[in-house]
Design an enzyme around this catalytic site. Structure first.
Site, PDB file in Angstrom:
ATOM      1  N   GLN A   1       0.863  -1.166   0.105  1.00 37.21           N
ATOM      2  CA  GLN A   1      -0.031   0.036  -0.118  1.00 37.21           C
ATOM      3  C   GLN A   1       0.943   1.408   0.176  1.00 37.21           C
ATOM      4  OE1 GLN A   1      -3.299  -1.986   2.954  1.00 37.21           O
ATOM      5  NE2 GLN A   1      -3.593   0.052   2.493  1.00 37.21           N
TER       6      GLN A   1
ATOM      7  N   ARG B   1      -9.196  -0.111   7.646  1.00 38.46           N
ATOM      8  CA  ARG B   1     -10.281   0.753   6.740  1.00 38.46           C
ATOM      9  C   ARG B   1     -10.940   2.026   7.819  1.00 38.46           C
ATOM     10  NH1 ARG B   1     -14.043  -0.786   2.065  1.00 38.46           N
ATOM     11  NH2 ARG B   1     -14.721   1.366   1.537  1.00 38.46           N
ATOM     12  N   CYS B   2      -9.931   2.634   8.230  1.00 41.91           N
ATOM     13  CA  CYS B   2      -9.858   4.021   9.031  1.00 41.91           C
ATOM     14  C   CYS B   2      -8.669   4.669   9.053  1.00 41.91           C
ATOM     15  CB  CYS B   2     -10.478   3.405  10.468  1.00 41.91           C
ATOM     16  SG  CYS B   2      -9.286   2.841  11.460  1.00 41.91           S
TER      17      CYS B   2
ATOM     18  N   GLU C   1     -12.919   5.416   4.240  1.00 36.98           N
ATOM     19  CA  GLU C   1     -12.689   4.792   5.759  1.00 36.98           C
ATOM     20  C   GLU C   1     -14.141   5.452   6.373  1.00 36.98           C
ATOM     21  OE1 GLU C   1      -9.113   5.856   6.228  1.00 36.98           O
ATOM     22  OE2 GLU C   1      -8.304   4.149   5.340  1.00 36.98           O
TER      23      GLU C   1
END
Lengths: 807, 164, 287
Positions: free
Chosen positions: A238, A385-386, A761
Site C-alpha cells: 500500500q 479501513r480507518c 473509511e
C-alpha cells in the site's frame, strides 16, 4: 471554434471531470480476468517460498534441523535466523520504531511466528519440505491478557529489548512488557471538570482484535538481477516508496538500485501497509539464489500473522451538566500491541490519531492516556479501513454519548445535537489538539433524522417495548444513532511522518503533443479506482477529457515519491497534488495561449477546456491546441514541453463526517440481530465521482457490519489463535448484508485545492458505532449501558440472559 | 508419485497435460494454462474467488484436484466473452453499475452469476443474494453486484424476447 | 494449503472401488464431492496414499420411489436433491435441509452419501436421516449390508461404516401424505455449520399428534435422535405444555462443545429454540 464551438455544458460533459459518475477504466481488465495481481506473475526460473511456523505462542527455539527438507528434490534453500544474521536481516525495523524478528531468533513470541523459510521449485515441493523441517521448542509461560502484561511477576516477552529504555521514542518504559505511554490533554483541568460536574458516567469499552482480511492475501515476487545489481520487488504494497526506503535502509542496497512495484492489489484495508517477514525472506532468497522468489500467504497465515487491527481496551468517562452539556472527557486505553509493535502510525502518534476522541462535540477539556503493552499475540496494529486508531476513538465517544444520554434520560440524538461543534465555530480547536477545518454537523444530523423519520422510529420502538413486556413479541427493536468525525489525509509534514518520511504526496503530469496526458502519483489503488477519479480531477483542472489521461501508480522507478494509500489520504493529499500540478500546467498553458493569440496573459480567461480572450470568446485556444504548441511554438525564453510536478504538503488534515442511523431487530431467544434499515449520510466535501463514493460507502458499511456483528481474532489462554480461517472469521455474504441507503451533504474542505476530504473509511468509522449503538439501544430500557462487541449471536443472547430476558 | 495424463476442455479448447494428481484445479488453470482470472482467496472453499464453471455447475476450483476434473468441460472468466471479443452482458453490467472495486472477486463472481442466470433467468434480488452467497466480496457490500446481475438478467431476457 | 501426494483412482464399478479400498486399507479414502475430505487433505490432517474417486460409477445417482420407500443414490448432490420432483412431492424436508447446507458451489459438489458417511457432527443430513428413520446401504468386500441412521453414528468422525465399505444409497420410508416437517438451523452466516439445528417430522390425526420424530444437529459428538422429545408430543394436541416438555427433553440430551459459535449453555438453549420453532412450523404444515 466560434459557431461550431459546443456549449460549455456539452464540453464539460465531454471531459468527464469532477462530479460525474464516470465508469471505471480499471473494470475493462478486471471483468475479463485480466487483472495483474502478484500471484499472477511468472518469471523464468522463479522459485517459491513457504514458511515453517511455530505451533507455540511462546517458546525457546532449541534447535532447527533442516537436513530432511534440504534433501527433498527441488528444494533450493532453507533459511533460518542463523542464515540471516550475517546479513543483519534476522530482525527488521517496524513502522512504529520497534524491531520485529524476520525469522525467530532464539525464541518465538506468537503462534505461527515465522521460524524458517523453505525455497523450492514450486509451491508443492516447498509445502512438502516445510513439513520436514524439525524444530525443537521449549515452551514458556504465555501472556495473552493485556491487563496482566505489566504485573510484577509477568513473564518477560521481549528479552531482546529488556534493557531498552524506550520504544519508538515514546518515553520511558515502566516494565519489560511496556511499550509506551501516551498522554494528551489537561489532566488537572479535567479533574476539576469532573469534580464540578452534575453528572458523570464511566464505561469500560473494548474494541476486539480484528483483521482487515482483504480477499487477496499478502505476497511478493523478489528478483535480484545479479548482473546490474538491481533488486525489483513486486508485491502487495500500500506504500511502495516507503517499502523501497525501508528495504534500502535494512539491506544496504542503494535506493536507486531498488525498484518496488505494486501491481493490481486485491483490496488492502490496511493489511498491506506494513513490511512483513515474507518480503524480507523472499528478497534474501533471491539475492542468495540469483533467481526470482515468490511468496504468497495462505489465508490462515494472513489472519494469524500479518496485520491485526484494534485490540484496544478503553475506559471512557464523561462529565456533564444536568441539561446535557458535556464539560469534560477522560479516557484510558490499554493497547494490546502483540509481540512486536508494528503499528503503522505516524511517528509522533504511538496511538495514532486516537486524540480525535472528543468526536464531533464541543468538549472544553479532555485528557487521554494510552498504555501500549506486549503480549504473545501476532504483531500489527494497522488501521483497518480507518485513519490511524480513529475508529476506536470514534467508537468510544459514540458509545459514551449514548451512555450519558441514558443516564440523563435525554434522547441520544438530541444529546448529540446539544453538544455539536457549531458551524460558526470552525475552524475549531479541539481540547486534544486538532484543528477541525470545517463542518456543518447540525444540518447533516437534521437531514438524517428527517429522512429516517426519527420520531416515528422512536414511537415504533416504544410500541415494540410494550409488546415485548406484554409477551406479544420476542423481538426487541434498537435504533442506533452515530455521528462521527474522521481525521484523514495524513498529513502535514510538521506533525506527520513515518520513520522520518514526511507524509506529503505527489503527482507528476506530462501532456503529450496531441492533447492526451499521463499522470503518475505516489499513491496506489487497491480498488478505490484512482485511475478513474484522479483523471477526473485532472480533466477539470486542465480541460482534457478524462479518457485521454492515463493515471499510473505503484512503480517506484517511474512514480514520484509518495507515502501511499491508507488512512483515506489519497484524495486529500495526492488528489490535492494532482490538482496543484494541473494548475501549474494550466498556468504555463495560459502563457502559451496568450502568445499564440497575441494578447497579454491577463486578457485570457479559462473556459472549461480552453483559454478565451476576455470579451472576444471567438478567439480561443483549446488545451489540445496549446499542448501541440507547447512542443513547437512556445514564447521566446520559455522551455518547450508541458509538464508539471507537485509535492503537496497539506496545511491540515481533512475532517469528513457523517450521520448514520441503524435500525435493528434482535431476537432475544436466538441472539440474532437483523439490520432492518441502515441510513448513511456522508459529508466528504467535494464529490469527485458519486458512483465511486456510493460504492466506497457500501463496502465500508459491510466491513463495519462484519466487525460489529462477528469479527474477532481470538486466542485461548495459551495463545492458540482460534478460528483463523474464513469458516470462523466473519466476512458477511450477500445474504447477511442489508441494503444500504446512502445520502450526503457537501461542505468542501476550505484548505484542499478542490475541497475534497476523502470517504473510503468513513463508513467503517461511523458504521461500527451505529450498529453497536442499535444493539445496545435495544436493551437500554432494561438498564443496559454497554455490551461488548462483537455482537454475535451468543454474546447478544448472553446479554439478554443477564438481563433476565431469555426463557 | 507419477503424474497423471489429463484431458479436459477449457474455454472451448481441448487440453491435454501431465499433472500431479494432487494439483488443485485452480493451480492447474492458473499456473499450467496461464488462466489467472480465477483467484485464490481463502484456500478453504469459503470465498468463491476460484469459481469456475465445470460441466454446467459452479465449482470452487481450490477444492478440487485436477485429477477429479479429468474429462470435464470448464469455463473460466477468460471464456466468458464471445470469440470475437464481445463481452458477456454480465461483464458489461458489472462495469456499468460499479459491481466491482479491487477486482479480485470479480472473475469468480461473474462466473457464478453466469450459472445462476442459466438456471434462473429472472431472479429476485433475494434469489440473487442467495445465489451468490458462496462468493465473498470485501469491497462492494454486494449492493451494486446485485444491481448488475439484475440488469444483466433484464438485458438477456429482453434479447431473448426480441429473438422470439 | 497443499495436500500430500497420492495415487488417484477412478474405478468404473462399485466392486472395483471396494476392491481398491479393501486392498489399500487405511491408506485409501473414497471421495465424492470432496468438500469434507479435500480441505482436510490440504491441511494435511488427512494423509492418504490412494484417493478413490466415485464419480465414474454408474447407478449411484438419482432418486426413485420403490415399495413405500424413497431410494436415493449416494452420489446424488445436494443441488440435485433440491431440484428433484419426487422429493419435492414426497419429502420436501430434504430440499429444505439441503438448501441450508454450505453455499451454492458446495451444493453442486456435495453428495448425500458424503454428508451422511463421514461422521462430522456439523453435517446437516445425518440428523435429518435419523428423524426420517433412514437406512444406509453399504457395500463391502462381503456384499451389502444395511445400517440404520439412528445407530450409525458413534463419535466425531467415527461411524458404524467399516474402512472397506462404501455407502451406495440411502433408503427413507416415504413420509405419509400430509405430514408436517421443518428443519430449523441457526448459523453465523452462509457457509457455516449449525450453531444448533433441529429436524422435526410429525403427523396429526384428529387433532392429536400421531407420530413424531425429532433429531438435532451439531450439539453433540454425533447427530442426536431425540426420541423422548418426540414421544412427548405423541398423543397430545401439540399444545404449549407438550412443546415445552419436548423442548426440555431435547435440551436435556444436547451436549454441544463450546466453540466460536458460542458456549455450551447458549448452544444447548438454542437447540431447544430450534426444536420449538421446527415443531411450530411442522405443525402448521401438517394436514
Amino acid at each position: 471554434m466560434n459557431e461550431a464551438t459546443p456549449s460549455a455544458e456539452v464540453r464539460t460533459q465531454k471531459l468527464q471531470g469532477l462530479g460525474t459518475a464516470r465508469k471505471r477504466v480499471e473494470d475493462v481488465r478486471f471483468t475479463q480476468g485480466k487483472g495483474n495481481y502478484v500471484d499472477d506473475m511468472k518469471l523464468p526460473g522463479m522459485l517459491f517460498g513457504e514458511f515453517v511456523r511455530s505451533p507455540y505462542a511462546h517458546a525457546r527455539v532449541k534447535s532447527i534441523d533442516t537436513s530432511a527438507a534440504l534433501a527433498v528434490p527441488g528444494v533450493k534453500a532453507v533459511l533460518t535466523a542463523e542464515d540471516l544474521k550475517p546479513l543483519n536481516l534476522h530482525w527488521m525495523p517496524t513502522l512504529a520504531g520497534d524491531v520485529q524478528a524476520v525469522l525467530a531468533d532464539e525464541k518465538v513470541l506468537f503462534q505461527f511466528q515465522e521460524v524458517a523459510f523453505v525455497v523450492a521449485e514450486d509451491r508443492y515441493i516447498a509445502s512438502d519440505a516445510a513439513q520436514l523441517v524439525e524444530v525443537e521448542y521449549e515452551e514458556l509461560p504465555v501472556l495473552v491478557d493485556p491487563f496482566k502484561a505489566m504485573d510484577p511477576d509477568a513473564v518477560i516477552l521481549r528479552e531482546d529489548i529488556k534493557d531498552q529504555e524506550e520504544v519508538g521514542g515514546h518515553g520511558p518504559r515502566r516494565h519489560p512488557n511496556h511499550v509506551f505511554t501516551w498522554d494528551v490533554g489537561d489532566k488537572a483541568n479535567v479533574e476539576a471538570a469532573f469534580d464540578a460536574a452534575d453528572v458523570t458516567v464511566e464505561e469500560f469499552i473494548s474494541y476486539q482484535r480484528v483483521h482487515p482480511c482483504p480477499l487477496e492475501t499478502c505476497g511478493c515476487v523478489a528478483s535480484m538481477d545479479a548482473i546490474n545489481g538491481k533488486l525489483t520487488v513486486w508485491g502487495t504494497f500500500q506504500a511502495p516508496h516507503a517499502v523501497r526506503t525501508v528495504a534500502s535502509l535494512i539491506s544496504n542496497i542503494p535506493e536507486h538500485k531498488i525498484r518496488i512495484v505494486s501491481p493490481d492489489i486485491g483490496g488492502g484495508f490496511g493489511n498491506k501497509v506494513g513490511v512483513y517477514p515474507g518480503y524480507v525472506c523472499s528478497i534474501v532468497a533471491s539475492i542468495v539464489l540469483g533467481v526470482p522468489v515468490k511468496w504468497i500467504e495462505s489465508r490462515m497465515e494472513n489472519l494469524s500473522s500479518t496485520a491485526f487491527a484494534r485490540d484496544y481496551h478503553m475506559t471512557g468517562e464523561l462529565a456533564a451538566t444536568k441539561d446535557g452539556r458535556i464539560t469534560g472527557l477522560r479516557c484510558h486505553v490499554i493497547a494490546n500491541q502483540g509481540a512486536f509493535d508494528a503499528c503503522a502510525d505516524p511517528t509522533q502518534y504511538p496511538a495514532g490519531f486516537f486524540n480525535i476522541v472528543t468526536g464531533s462535540y464541543d468538549i472544553p477539556v479532555a485528557y487521554l492516556s494510552v498504555d501500549g503493552v506486549y503480549t504473545n499475540k501476532a504483531p500489527g496494529g494497522v488501521a483497518y479501513r480507518c485513519s490511524f486508531r480513529v475508529t476506536e476513538a470514534s467508537y468510544l465517544i459514540e458509545r459514551m454519548i449514548d451512555v450519558l444520554a441514558r443516564k440523563l434520560e435525554i434522547d441520544p440524538a438530541e444529546l448529540r445535537i446539544r453538544n455539536f461543534i457549531k458551524k460558526e465555530q470552525f475552524p475549531y480547536q479541539s481540547a486534544l489538539g486538532w484543528e477541525y477545518d470545517s463542518g456543518d454537523y447540525h444540518t447533516a444530523m437534521d437531514k438524517a433524522l428527517q429522512t429516517v423519520d426519527y420520531p416515528a422510529l422512536r414511537a415504533e420502538q416504544a410500541a415494540n417495548r410494550e409488546a415485548f413486556a406484554n409477551g406479544e413479541t420476542r423481538s426487541l427493536m434498537g435504533v442506533g444513532v452515530a455521528f462521527f468525525t474522521e481525521i484523514v489525509g495524513a498529513g502535514p509534514i510538521k506533525n506527520c511522518d513515518i520513520l522520518g518520511l514526511g507524509m506529503f504526496d505527489s503527482c507528476e503530469i506530462r501532456i503529450h503533443p496531441t492533447g492526451s496526458a499521463i499522470a503518475r502519483l505516489g499513491t496506489i489503488s487497491q480498488g478505490q479506482g484512482h485511475a478513474t477519479t484522479f483523471a477526473q480531477i485532472l480533466a477539470t483542472e486542465i480541460g482534457l477529457p478524462a479518457d485521454n489521461i492515463t493515471v499510473e501508480e505503484g512503480d517506484t522507478d517511474t512514480a514520484p515519491y509518495g507515502l501511499g494509500t491508507y488512512g483515506s489520504r489519497s484524495t486529500p493529499v495526492a488528489g490535492a497534488a494532482t490538482a496543484m500540478a494541473g494548475r501549474k500546467i494550466r498556468a504555463k498553458a495560459q502563457m502559451i495561449a496568450a502568445y499564440l493569440l497575441e494578447v497579454h496573459d491577463d486578457d485570457l480567461e479559462w473556459d472549461v477546456d480552453r483559454f478565451v480572450v476576455k470579451g472576444a470568446p471567438e478567439r480561443a485556444k483549446t488545451m489540445a491546441e496549446i499542448a501541440f504548441a507547447a512542443y513547437n511554438s512556445v514564447p521566446p525564453g520559455m522551455e518547450p514541453g508541458l509538464e508539471a510536478v507537485s509535492y503537496y504538503d497539506p496545511p491540515n488534515m481533512t475532517y469528513p463526517y457523517g450521520a448514520y442511523v441503524c435500525v435493528a431487530d434482535i431476537d432475544v431467544d436466538t441472539g440474532v440481530t437483523d439490520i432492518r434499515r441502515f441510513y448513511a449520510l456522508d459529508d466528504c466535501g467535494t464529490r469527485i465521482n458519486p458512483m465511486i463514493i456510493d460504492g466506497q460507502v457500501h463496502g465500508g458499511l459491510t466491513e463495519a457490519l462484519g466487525i460489529a456483528l462477528g469479527q474477532e481474532i481470538d486466542y485461548d489462554e495459551i495463545g492458540n489463535i482460534k478460528g483463523g480461517s474464513l469458516l470462523d472469521y466473519f466476512l458477511p455474504t450477500a445474504v447477511e448484508t442489508p441494503v444500504w441507503e446512502t445520502d450526503f451533504t457537501e461542505v468542501p474542505s476550505p484548505h484542499h485545492p478542490i475541497g475534497a476530504k476523502g470517504v473510503g473509511e468513513s463508513p467503517n468509522v461511523g458504521g461500527v458505532s451505529a450498529i453497536s449503538n442499535a444493539v445496545n439501544d435495544a436493551f437500554a430500557h432494561f438498564g443496559l449501558t454497554h455490551t461488548q462487541m462483537p455482537h454475535d449471536h451468543w454474546r447478544v443472547w448472553k446479554t439478554a440472559e443477564r438481563l433476565g430476558l431469555t426463557g | 508419485m507419477s503424474k497423471l495424463h489429463v484431458q479436459l476442455t477449457v474455454n472451448g479448447r481441448e487440453i491435454e497435460a501431465l499433472a500431479e494428481p494432487r494439483m488443485l484445479l485452480i493451480h492447474f488453470l492458473r499456473e499450467q494454462l496461464n488462466l489467472t482470472g480465477p483467484h485464490i482467496g481463502c484456500d478453504t472453499s469459503h470465498c468463491g474467488a476460484c469459481t469456475v464453471d465445470l460441466d454446467g455447475k459452479s465449482v470452487k476450483s481450490c477444492t478440487m484436484f485436477v485429477a477429479q476434473a479429468d474429462g470435464a468441460e470448464i469455463r473460466t472468466i477468460e471464456g466468458m466473452a464471445q470469440p470475437d471479443g464481445t463481452l458477456h452482458v454480465l461483464q458489461e453490467m458489472f462495469r456499468e453499475y460499479h459491481g466491482l472495486q479491487c477486482g479480485f472477486c470479480t472473475p469468480g463472481m461473474i462466473t457464478r452469476a453466469y450459472r445462476l442466470l442459466q438456471e434462473n433467468p429472472n431472479p429476485s434480488d433475494e434469489e440473487i443474494r442467495f445465489g451468490i452467497s458462496g462468493n465473498l466480496c470485501r469491497c462492494t457490500g454486494y449492493q451494486n453486484i446485485v444491481v448488475a446481475i439484475r440488469a444483466a438478467a433484464d438485458q438477456l431476457n429482453a434479447a431473448k424476447e426480441a429473438a422470439e | 494449503m497443499i495436500s500430500g501426494s497420492f495415487e488417484y483412482h477412478r474405478p468404473k464399478s462399485l466392486d472395483e472401488a471396494v476392491g481398491l479400498l479393501d486392498q489399500h486399507g487405511d491408506d485409501a479414502r473414497v471421495v465424492a464431492g470432496g468438500h469434507s475430505l479435500i480441505p482436510m487433505m490440504k491441511l494435511r490432517m488427512a494423509m492418504l496414499d490412494h484417493l478413490i474417486d466415485l464419480q465414474a460409477i454408474d447407478g449411484l445417482k438419482g432418486v426413485r420411489e420403490e415399495g413405500g420407500n424413497l431410494l436415493i443414490g449416494a452420489m446424488t448432490t445436494q443441488s440435485e436433491l433440491i431440484a428433484d420432483p419426487t422429493l419435492a412431492a414426497k419429502c420436501p424436508i430434504m430440499a429444505e435441509t439441503a438448501l441450508q447446507i454450505a453455499d451454492p458451489q458446495v451444493r453442486y459438489c456435495g453428495t448425500i452419501g458424503g454428508n451422511v458417511a463421514n461422521g462430522d457432527p456439523g453435517n446437516d443430513m445425518p440428523a435429518l436421516m435419523q428423524a426420517l428413520d433412514a437406512t444406509y446401504i453399504a457395500q463391502g468386500p462381503n456384499g451389502t449390508r444395511e445400517i440404520a441412521a439412528r445407530v450409525f453414528y458413534e463419535a466425531v468422525f467415527f461411524t458404524a461404516l467399516q474402512d472397506n465399505e462404501i455407502i451406495t444409497a440411502v433408503r427413507i420410508p416415504t413420509p405419509p401424505d400430509g405430514h408436517g416437517h421443518a428443519y430449523e438451523k441457526q448459523k453465523r452466516k452462509i457457509g457455516d455449520y449449525a450453531t444448533a439445528a433441529a429436524a422435526v417430522l410429525l403427523t396429526m390425526s384428529g387433532g392429536r399428534c400421531a407420530t413424531a420424530a425429532i433429531a438435532l444437529t451439531n450439539v453433540g459428538d454425533t447427530p442426536l435422535y431425540a426420541e423422548d422429545a418426540a414421544a412427548a408430543l405423541i398423543g397430545t394436541a401439540v399444545d404449549a405444555a407438550a412443546i415445552d416438555r419436548a423442548v426440555a427433553l431435547a435440551e436435556g440430551i444436547a451436549s454441544p462443545a463450546a466453540d466460536a459459535r458460542g458456549p455450551v449453555d447458549f448452544r444447548t438453549k438454542l437447540a431447544g429454540v430450534m426444536v420449538r420453532r421446527a415443531i411450530a412450523r411442522a405443525l402448521e404444515r401438517a394436514a
